[in-house]
Write a protein that holds these residues in place. Structure first.
Motif, PDB file in Angstrom:
ATOM      1  N   ASN A 134      -9.789  -7.533   6.547  1.00  0.00           N
ATOM      2  CA  ASN A 134      -9.171  -6.334   7.098  1.00  0.00           C
ATOM      3  C   ASN A 134      -7.709  -6.599   7.413  1.00  0.00           C
ATOM      4  N   SER A 135      -6.821  -5.735   6.971  1.00  0.00           N
ATOM      5  CA  SER A 135      -5.439  -5.803   7.444  1.00  0.00           C
ATOM      6  C   SER A 135      -5.432  -5.397   8.920  1.00  0.00           C
ATOM      7  N   THR A 136      -4.419  -5.835   9.663  1.00  0.00           N
ATOM      8  CA  THR A 136      -4.369  -5.593  11.112  1.00  0.00           C
ATOM      9  C   THR A 136      -3.049  -4.940  11.483  1.00  0.00           C
ATOM     10  N   SER A 137      -3.100  -3.664  11.853  1.00  0.00           N
ATOM     11  CA  SER A 137      -1.860  -2.943  12.165  1.00  0.00           C
ATOM     12  C   SER A 137      -1.603  -2.800  13.658  1.00  0.00           C
ATOM     13  N   PHE A 138      -2.592  -3.155  14.483  1.00  0.00           N
ATOM     14  CA  PHE A 138      -2.450  -2.961  15.929  1.00  0.00           C
ATOM     15  C   PHE A 138      -1.965  -4.244  16.611  1.00  0.00           C
ATOM     16  N   SER A 139      -1.620  -4.115  17.891  1.00  0.00           N
ATOM     17  CA  SER A 139      -1.237  -5.259  18.727  1.00  0.00           C
ATOM     18  C   SER A 139      -0.103  -6.087  18.121  1.00  0.00           C
ATOM     19  N   HIS A 140       0.989  -5.423  17.800  1.00  0.00           N
ATOM     20  CA  HIS A 140       2.148  -6.083  17.211  1.00  0.00           C
ATOM     21  C   HIS A 140       3.402  -5.343  17.682  1.00  0.00           C
ATOM     22  N   PRO A 141       4.519  -6.039  17.835  1.00  0.00           N
ATOM     23  CA  PRO A 141       5.753  -5.364  18.282  1.00  0.00           C
ATOM     24  C   PRO A 141       6.154  -4.176  17.415  1.00  0.00           C
ATOM     25  N   LEU A 142       5.761  -4.171  16.137  1.00  0.00           N
ATOM     26  CA  LEU A 142       6.102  -3.063  15.246  1.00  0.00           C
ATOM     27  C   LEU A 142       4.958  -2.067  15.082  1.00  0.00           C
ATOM     28  N   SER A 143       3.909  -2.190  15.881  1.00  0.00           N
ATOM     29  CA  SER A 143       2.795  -1.254  15.769  1.00  0.00           C
ATOM     30  C   SER A 143       3.232   0.155  16.162  1.00  0.00           C
ATOM     31  N   GLY A 144       3.775   0.314  17.366  1.00  0.00           N
ATOM     32  CA  GLY A 144       4.196   1.630  17.820  1.00  0.00           C
ATOM     33  C   GLY A 144       3.076   2.645  17.703  1.00  0.00           C
ATOM     34  N   ASP A 145       3.456   3.912  17.549  1.00  0.00           N
ATOM     35  CA  ASP A 145       2.464   4.953  17.311  1.00  0.00           C
ATOM     36  C   ASP A 145       2.183   5.140  15.831  1.00  0.00           C
ATOM     37  N   GLN A 146       3.100   4.658  14.980  1.00  0.00           N
ATOM     38  CA  GLN A 146       2.905   4.749  13.535  1.00  0.00           C
ATOM     39  C   GLN A 146       3.259   3.412  12.880  1.00  0.00           C
ATOM     40  N   SER A 147       2.534   3.109  11.826  1.00  0.00           N
ATOM     41  CA  SER A 147       2.824   1.901  11.050  1.00  0.00           C
ATOM     42  C   SER A 147       3.143   2.298   9.606  1.00  0.00           C
ATOM     43  N   LEU A 148       2.140   2.509   8.786  1.00  0.00           N
ATOM     44  CA  LEU A 148       2.373   2.894   7.390  1.00  0.00           C
ATOM     45  C   LEU A 148       2.900   4.317   7.246  1.00  0.00           C
ATOM     46  N   SER A 149       2.850   5.088   8.325  1.00  0.00           N
ATOM     47  CA  SER A 149       3.373   6.456   8.272  1.00  0.00           C
ATOM     48  C   SER A 149       4.646   6.619   9.096  1.00  0.00           C
ATOM     49  N   SER A 150       5.239   5.524   9.503  1.00  0.00           N
ATOM     50  CA  SER A 150       6.417   5.578  10.351  1.00  0.00           C
ATOM     51  C   SER A 150       7.599   6.250   9.640  1.00  0.00           C
ATOM     52  N   ARG A 151       8.404   6.968  10.406  1.00  0.00           N
ATOM     53  CA  ARG A 151       9.637   7.546   9.867  1.00  0.00           C
ATOM     54  C   ARG A 151      10.644   6.452   9.486  1.00  0.00           C
ATOM     55  N   ASP A 152      10.511   5.302  10.104  1.00  0.00           N
ATOM     56  CA  ASP A 152      11.423   4.181   9.875  1.00  0.00           C
ATOM     57  C   ASP A 152      10.974   3.406   8.630  1.00  0.00           C
ATOM     58  N   LYS A 153      11.779   3.446   7.576  1.00  0.00           N
ATOM     59  CA  LYS A 153      11.408   2.790   6.323  1.00  0.00           C
ATOM     60  C   LYS A 153      11.197   1.291   6.509  1.00  0.00           C
ATOM     61  N   ALA A 154      11.987   0.665   7.380  1.00  0.00           N
ATOM     62  CA  ALA A 154      11.832  -0.773   7.599  1.00  0.00           C
ATOM     63  C   ALA A 154      10.467  -1.090   8.201  1.00  0.00           C
ATOM     64  N   VAL A 155      10.024  -0.239   9.095  1.00  0.00           N
ATOM     65  CA  VAL A 155       8.692  -0.430   9.686  1.00  0.00           C
ATOM     66  C   VAL A 155       7.620  -0.227   8.621  1.00  0.00           C
ATOM     67  N   ARG A 156       7.754   0.839   7.830  1.00  0.00           N
ATOM     68  CA  ARG A 156       6.776   1.072   6.754  1.00  0.00           C
ATOM     69  C   ARG A 156       6.738  -0.114   5.796  1.00  0.00           C
ATOM     70  N   ASP A 157       7.910  -0.589   5.412  1.00  0.00           N
ATOM     71  CA  ASP A 157       7.977  -1.699   4.452  1.00  0.00           C
ATOM     72  C   ASP A 157       7.306  -2.951   5.010  1.00  0.00           C
ATOM     73  N   PHE A 158       7.464  -3.187   6.302  1.00  0.00           N
ATOM     74  CA  PHE A 158       6.825  -4.345   6.934  1.00  0.00           C
ATOM     75  C   PHE A 158       5.306  -4.252   6.784  1.00  0.00           C
ATOM     76  N   TRP A 159       4.761  -3.075   7.085  1.00  0.00           N
ATOM     77  CA  TRP A 159       3.306  -2.922   7.043  1.00  0.00           C
ATOM     78  C   TRP A 159       2.779  -2.822   5.611  1.00  0.00           C
ATOM     79  N   ILE A 160       3.584  -2.298   4.720  1.00  0.00           N
ATOM     80  CA  ILE A 160       3.195  -2.309   3.305  1.00  0.00           C
ATOM     81  C   ILE A 160       3.056  -3.751   2.824  1.00  0.00           C
ATOM     82  N   GLU A 161       4.050  -4.565   3.151  1.00  0.00           N
ATOM     83  CA  GLU A 161       4.000  -5.978   2.754  1.00  0.00           C
ATOM     84  C   GLU A 161       2.801  -6.671   3.383  1.00  0.00           C
ATOM     85  N   HIS A 162       2.546  -6.407   4.659  1.00  0.00           N
ATOM     86  CA  HIS A 162       1.392  -7.014   5.327  1.00  0.00           C
ATOM     87  C   HIS A 162       0.091  -6.650   4.616  1.00  0.00           C
ATOM     88  N   THR A 163      -0.047  -5.378   4.252  1.00  0.00           N
ATOM     89  CA  THR A 163      -1.307  -4.928   3.654  1.00  0.00           C
ATOM     90  C   THR A 163      -1.470  -5.457   2.242  1.00  0.00           C
TER      91      THR A 163
END
Length: 417
Positions: A134-163
């Motif tokens: 399982n990929s893990t999107s919670f409990s991280h400084p970049l988790s916030g309220d959105q990860s793969l759906s974040s308005r911030d492309k840098a945040v999305r890219d981080f979670w895309i790479e993680h997944t």
């Protein structure tokens, strides 16, 4: 229970079931082939090994503080091995990305590699288990309220790479263990209060998923998991059932059905036959919600029984991947493992022992009183004697005998942590 007592009870049960046309030996063969994917996070309350003192966040939490929580990878594995010895049959283990063997080093989630999970693969081989991931999107400084759906492309890219990296790890697990690993993608993304840009967030999530699944992983069964709402994100969930159902159907991957992720009046079993007509397989998270997605220990209740019946009666055991997902920290954690796993097995055994041919005959001829009567009478058939025999055949404690074993393990091991 004594062996002679178990065998005697089984022979009587076998004869009783034969009277209604059920072969108990055949049912046990099928039950032997049902592998549950145990969840590693029951041992340590979803803490993982990135930061043992960290706090959960992002739409997830564990409740309770029962003594004896696993504190490191060795204790997690020891607890799983103990639980495994008390659950008859051959089973899998589902691992979250935060449970890597990082050797005390800081490895961010967009840096994880198969090498961080090689010791898990070796452990699985030694313990005759297959692995899921399982990929893990919670409990991280970049988790916030959105990860793969974040308005911030840098945040999305981080979670895309993680997944993507998580799927590659699952692919390596499947390759080395010669059995495809299920990779489950669940994100907490949503909003606590009213949202006016739902379409935007879902468009961003779809785009992120398209990028993730562009990387081919031949030894992986991909799944996407919906949710009704998350803690602190009650008003809007980006990855709703409708969103992921559409995405799964369009892309030929699995939808994950978690028993706690729907409205309290919805029953997960009713979704099985509908989904299987349009997706190749389904991934299940068997859990017990109490009013919400509270991840209570699975028990042999109506919801679990109906789930097992729907799968067995649809002849879909080869199309459904059965995982457990609960993390109750209020009771002995190994006990929670064993209760939930055995309850799930019992539900499937009852379904395998049901007189489905006669029930279908009643239904097709409009004899609904007879159908309901036989369903009710099936509940009091001697299925427990059959399950005890299943335990005996698999060198696992029968009936309540496992309680003393877990108490001894607590006395000798977990109470000293």
């Amino acid at each position: 229970m004594k062996e002679a007592q178990i065998i005697k009870a089984y022979e009587a049960a076998k004869e009783r079931y034969a009277q209604i046309g059920i072969d108990t030996d055949e049912a046990l063969k099928k039950l032997q082939n049902i592998s549950l994917s145990l969840h590693c996070w029951q041992t340590d309350d979803v803490t993982g090994f990135e930061n043992p003192d960290g706090q959960l966040s992002g739409g997830i939490q564990a409740t309770g503080n029962y003594p004896g929580k696993a504190r490191n990878i060795e204790e997690v594995r020891k607890d799983i091995e103990k639980a495994k010895s008390l659950i008859p049959g051959s089973h899998r283990l589902s691992i979250h990305a935060i449970y890597g063997d990082f050797g005390g080093k800081k490895v961010d989630r967009n840096e994880i590699e198969p090498k961080h999970f090689q010791s898990w693969i070796d452990w699985a081989k030694a313990n005759d288990m297959k692995l899921d991931f399982n990929s893990t999107s919670f409990s991280h400084p970049l988790s916030g309220d959105q990860s793969l759906s974040s308005r911030d492309k840098a945040v999305r890219d981080f979670w895309i790479e993680h997944t993507i990296r998580s799927r590659k790890i699952a692919d390596e697990m499947g390759r080395q263990l010669n059995d495809k690993a299920c990779h489950n993608l669940w994100i907490h993304d949503g909003s606590k209060d009213l949202t006016v840009d739902r379409y935007l967030y879902r468009s961003l999530l779809k785009d992120s998923l398209d990028k993730i699944f562009a990387t081919k992983c031949p030894n992986v069964k991909d799944a996407v998991e919906c949710k009704l709402f998350g803690t602190g994100l009650e008003s809007f969930t980006v990855g709703s059932h409708e969103f992921y159902m559409g995405y799964a159907v369009k892309n030929g991957i699995m939808a994950t059905l978690d028993m706690g992720h729907f409205h309290p009046t919805e029953e997960t079993y009713d979704k099985i036959s509908a989904m299987l007509l349009f997706t190749p397989e389904i991934l299940l998270h068997v859990s017990r919600p109490v009013r919400w997605d509270s991840d209570h220990v699975v028990i042999l209740n109506d919801s679990v029984q109906m789930l097992a019946q729907e799968i067995v009666w649809a002849d879909a055991l080869n199309k459904v991947n059965i995982g457990l997902d609960y993390f109750d920290a209020s009771i002995n954690r190994i006990g929670a493992y064993v209760i939930g796993s055995r309850a799930t097995q019992k539900a499937f055994l009852q379904a395998l022992l049901s007189p489905i041919k006669q029930l279908r005959d009643y239904e097709s001829s409009g004899r609904f009183f007879q159908r309901l009567a036989l369903l009710e009478e099936s509940k009091s058939m001697p299925w427990a004697a059959v399950y005890d025999y299943f335990c005996l055949k698999n060198n696992a404690p029968a009936a309540e005998d496992y309680i003393a074993t877990i108490e001894q393990y607590e006395k000798e091991v977990t109470s000293k942590r």
